[in-house]
Enzyme design. Structure first.
Site, PDB file in Angstrom:
ATOM      1  N   ASN A 138       4.877  -3.077 -12.891  1.00 38.26           N
ATOM      2  CA  ASN A 138       4.067  -4.260 -13.183  1.00 38.26           C
ATOM      3  C   ASN A 138       3.731  -4.356 -14.665  1.00 38.26           C
ATOM      4  O   ASN A 138       3.798  -5.427 -15.267  1.00 38.26           O
ATOM      5  CB  ASN A 138       2.771  -4.220 -12.368  1.00 38.26           C
ATOM      6  CG  ASN A 138       2.963  -4.759 -10.971  1.00 38.26           C
ATOM      7  OD1 ASN A 138       3.886  -5.506 -10.701  1.00 38.26           O
ATOM      8  ND2 ASN A 138       2.083  -4.380 -10.069  1.00 38.26           N
ATOM      9  N   HIS A 156       4.486  -9.046 -12.959  1.00 38.77           N
ATOM     10  CA  HIS A 156       4.224  -9.047 -11.521  1.00 38.77           C
ATOM     11  C   HIS A 156       5.380  -9.614 -10.707  1.00 38.77           C
ATOM     12  O   HIS A 156       5.557  -9.260  -9.542  1.00 38.77           O
ATOM     13  CB  HIS A 156       2.939  -9.821 -11.225  1.00 38.77           C
ATOM     14  CG  HIS A 156       1.709  -9.125 -11.713  1.00 38.77           C
ATOM     15  ND1 HIS A 156       1.178  -8.032 -11.072  1.00 38.77           N
ATOM     16  CD2 HIS A 156       0.927  -9.348 -12.789  1.00 38.77           C
ATOM     17  CE1 HIS A 156       0.107  -7.624 -11.728  1.00 38.77           C
ATOM     18  NE2 HIS A 156      -0.068  -8.398 -12.772  1.00 38.77           N
ATOM     19  N   GLU A 193       0.960  -1.562  -2.723  1.00 41.59           N
ATOM     20  CA  GLU A 193       2.300  -0.984  -2.696  1.00 41.59           C
ATOM     21  C   GLU A 193       2.438   0.031  -1.564  1.00 41.59           C
ATOM     22  O   GLU A 193       3.280   0.927  -1.605  1.00 41.59           O
ATOM     23  CB  GLU A 193       2.631  -0.324  -4.041  1.00 41.59           C
ATOM     24  CG  GLU A 193       1.766   0.866  -4.392  1.00 41.59           C
ATOM     25  CD  GLU A 193       0.535   0.502  -5.217  1.00 41.59           C
ATOM     26  OE1 GLU A 193       0.051   1.371  -5.952  1.00 41.59           O
ATOM     27  OE2 GLU A 193       0.063  -0.638  -5.119  1.00 41.59           O
TER      28      GLU A 193
END
Length: 355
Positions: free
Chosen positions: A227, A232, A263
């Protein structure tokens, strides 16, 4: 043109939302903006309490926090509105059917009373041919009315059946949507928790068959790095990659595949022992590692994605929480052992013995 106070207020709320997102949020996504805009608008007090609690504890809102808040207070609210709308339609449809049935009952009752009166008239009077013709004509007319009413009711019932079937399908689609993670297409946290609880509730029967349930939890290694380095959108691509591999390597129809955190993923495997569950987890790990992540916009190779996995198998005294805690403990042990590996409870215990 005169100024629009609602428009001006929206701009003020938007500005405040951006400020809070900058100060308290680890991500700047449309979902994060939606959460903060709802927060400053003050229309969801329960969500505001949750935001205050999380920012007090951690000083920020993580991507997982945003996902959870959005799913619970924004998507969940939309689902509730949709369900309420369909329930109202269903109630109106049922009320219409009941009204038609009431009309039919009254019509049938009146028809019966008419026949009884005509029968009494024939039996108790000297019936002329003219009067008999009148009685028969009346019976025929009443019969036609009842037949017409019954046909109308039958058509209305068929129409209502179609309407109710369509509502049922829409409700089922809404129910499935409420259990699905929009980004990956896997089950969401609600789906994961429901499936885990149901599997654990069947523990006694499974234990008698010698096939307890197993749970695999998965965490993407160094996900924050993707990220931070690539944004993103690339992080979302990583999440979808893991979901695709999970589907490819888990063939059991009764397994539940879910993304229950930012995640974090879970696989609930009913009637699966430790050895089989570990083999499944290892197939997923190797499958993820074997894929190369490519940035779609440029074709640039971003390297490999790896995951760490923990596997726990149900015990007689387990509940959903204790099984998840043990699987998490195995996952954390895999992280500590260097990431990109699968560890089950037996292997974790052996590591402790060696240490």
């Amino acid at each position: 043109m005169s100024p629009d106070p609602d428009r001006d207020r929206s701009f003020v709320l938007a500005q405040r939302s951006f400020e809070l997102m900058r100060d308290y949020c680890a991500c700047a996504t449309p979902r994060a903006y939606a959460v903060w805009y709802l927060y400053v608008s003050g229309t969801q007090p329960l969500m505001n309490d949750a935001v205050k609690r999380l920012t007090t504890q951690n000083g920020t809102l993580t991507s997982a926090d945003i996902e959870g808040l959005h799913d619970t207070y924004i998507d969940g609210r939309r689902m509730a509105v949709e369900v309420d709308r369909m329930n109202s339609s269903l109630i109106a449809e049922v009320e219409g059917i009941m009204e038609m049935i009431e009309v039919s009952i009254r019509s049938t009752a009146q028809y019966g009373e008419s026949l009884q009166a005509l029968s009494h008239d024939i039996a108790n009077t000297a019936t002329s041919r003219t009067r008999l013709r009148e009685v028969v004509t009346t019976i025929i007319a009443n019969t036609r009315d009842v037949t017409a009413n019954n046909r109308t009711l039958e058509a209305r019932m068929r129409e209502s059946r179609s309407e109710i079937e369509a509502l049922r399908e829409t409700l089922e689609a809404t129910r499935l949507e409420s259990l699905t993670d929009a980004l990956t297409g896997l089950g969401n946290r609600k789906s994961f928790e429901e499936s885990l609880r149901k599997s654990v509730d069947l523990q006694s029967a499974s234990a008698q068959q010698g096939k307890p349930a197993s749970l695999i939890v998965i965490d993407i290694d160094s996900f924050k790095r993707f990220n931070d380095l690539y944004g993103h959108l690339t992080g979302d691509q990583v999440l979808r990659l893991v979901a695709i591999v999970m589907r490819e390597h888990i063939g059991q129809k009764n397994a539940t595949l879910a993304r229950f955190g930012g995640e974090e993923f879970g696989i609930v495997l009913p009637e699966t022992d430790r050895v089989e569950a570990r083999a499944i987890a290892e197939r997923v790990r190797i499958g993820v590692t074997g894929r190369e992540l490519v940035k779609r916009s440029t074709g640039e190779s971003l390297g490999k994605v790896t995951v760490s996995l923990g596997v726990a198998t149900q015990r007689e005294d387990d509940n959903a929480v204790s099984l998840l805690e043990r699987a998490d403990a195995c996952l954390f042990a895999a992280k500590r052992a260097g990431r990109n590996r699968t560890l089950d409870e037996t292997e974790v215990e052996n590591l402790r013995d060696v240490a």
